[in-house]
Design an enzyme around this catalytic site. Sequence first.
Site, short mmCIF file in Angstrom:
data_model
loop_
_atom_site.label_atom_id
_atom_site.label_comp_id
_atom_site.label_asym_id
_atom_site.label_seq_id
_atom_site.Cartn_x
_atom_site.Cartn_y
_atom_site.Cartn_z
N HIS A 31 -3.14 -4.40 -3.95
CA HIS A 31 -3.43 -3.16 -3.22
C HIS A 31 -4.70 -3.28 -2.38
CE1 HIS A 31 -5.85 -2.83 -6.91
NE2 HIS A 31 -6.62 -1.97 -6.26
N ASP B 75 -7.74 -0.66 -1.51
CA ASP B 75 -8.23 0.59 -2.07
C ASP B 75 -8.02 1.75 -1.09
OD1 ASP B 75 -9.11 -0.56 -4.44
OD2 ASP B 75 -11.11 -0.97 -3.64
N ARG C 169 -17.19 0.33 -9.85
CA ARG C 169 -16.91 0.08 -8.43
C ARG C 169 -17.48 1.21 -7.56
NH1 ARG C 169 -10.88 0.67 -7.05
NH2 ARG C 169 -11.53 2.82 -6.82
C1 SIN Z 1 -9.96 -2.59 -8.19
O1 SIN Z 1 -8.74 -2.72 -8.14
O2 SIN Z 1 -10.56 -1.89 -7.38
C2 SIN Z 1 -10.76 -3.28 -9.26
C3 SIN Z 1 -10.45 -4.72 -9.39
C4 SIN Z 1 -10.92 -5.28 -10.71
O3 SIN Z 1 -11.06 -4.54 -11.68
O4 SIN Z 1 -11.13 -6.49 -10.76
#
Ligand code: SIN
Length: 282
Positions: A107, A109, A273
């Site tokens: 994906h 984001d 994040r």
């Molecule tokens: C995400 O999909 O934004 C996070 C990726 C991850 O947890 O490594």
Amino acid sequence: MNLSSAVTADDIIVTKLCPTIGAEIGGIDLRAQLSPAMQKRIRALLVEHKVLFFRDQTIDREHQLAFATKFGPVEAYDSGLNVTGYREIVRIESGSGIPKIPTNTWHTDASFMARPSMGAVLRAIEIPEVGGDTLFADMAAAYDGLPEAIKKDIDGLVAIHDGRKTPEEKEYDAEWYESHTSKFPSAEHPVVMIHSESGRKILYVNSRYTTAIKGLPKRDGDELLAYLCSKAAIPEYQVRFKWRIGSIAFWDNRSTQHYASADYGNAVRRMERIGIAERADQ
Ligand code: SIN
């Protein structure tokens, strides 16, 4: 590691990890003030390598936030997964009992937003002893690798991206699904996006959020979408990052997709994040 302002943009050590995507950046402490020249250099490296990795950093949330802010307005919204007191920081956790979001699909984001994130900064807090790597795919290379006939066919097509979760994701975490999916909008984007800084063509569909190609009969659209989405899974377009405590990934969300490997059973994996929006001038 050097905290002094004497570190200049020229002191950064760049180690390319794969031919078209991924570079490890050394010689910089992310707690330090970044001079305008340093910010410019990091941004240029981001656009060139698409995902940057920093090792052995001892940054906390405030440092992560300060770093992300240097590259654009940080996104702040209620995802239902925010760190308490920080609308800008999303917890991505497994094995710790808090709701988890399924990140083990390819994906981009927030592609379901009219203006998806420009990038994101992800910090590893607790990681499994083994496993839980994140894979990143170069969607400019994926576009370049398409047959010319397909490039012609998809020129001008528009796809629909929908943030509401699929039934599979509902099974994954029913409570979170019920309380949050209705808040996620849908958006339309060109199948071939022009990168706002590099000017490169990007294959901009992903298997998590892209649901249809506008104007095509469903069967043809689904077939084309499945074919285009499958390109992210080609190893030649990828870099795979093994996390350590203190590792940071900073990705260009316009030119990449990512996939967090969920291969670590019930072990705890805790990440935080911060999404960065496109600047208004881009
Ligand atoms: C995400 O999909 O934004 C996070 C990726 C991850 O947890 O490594």
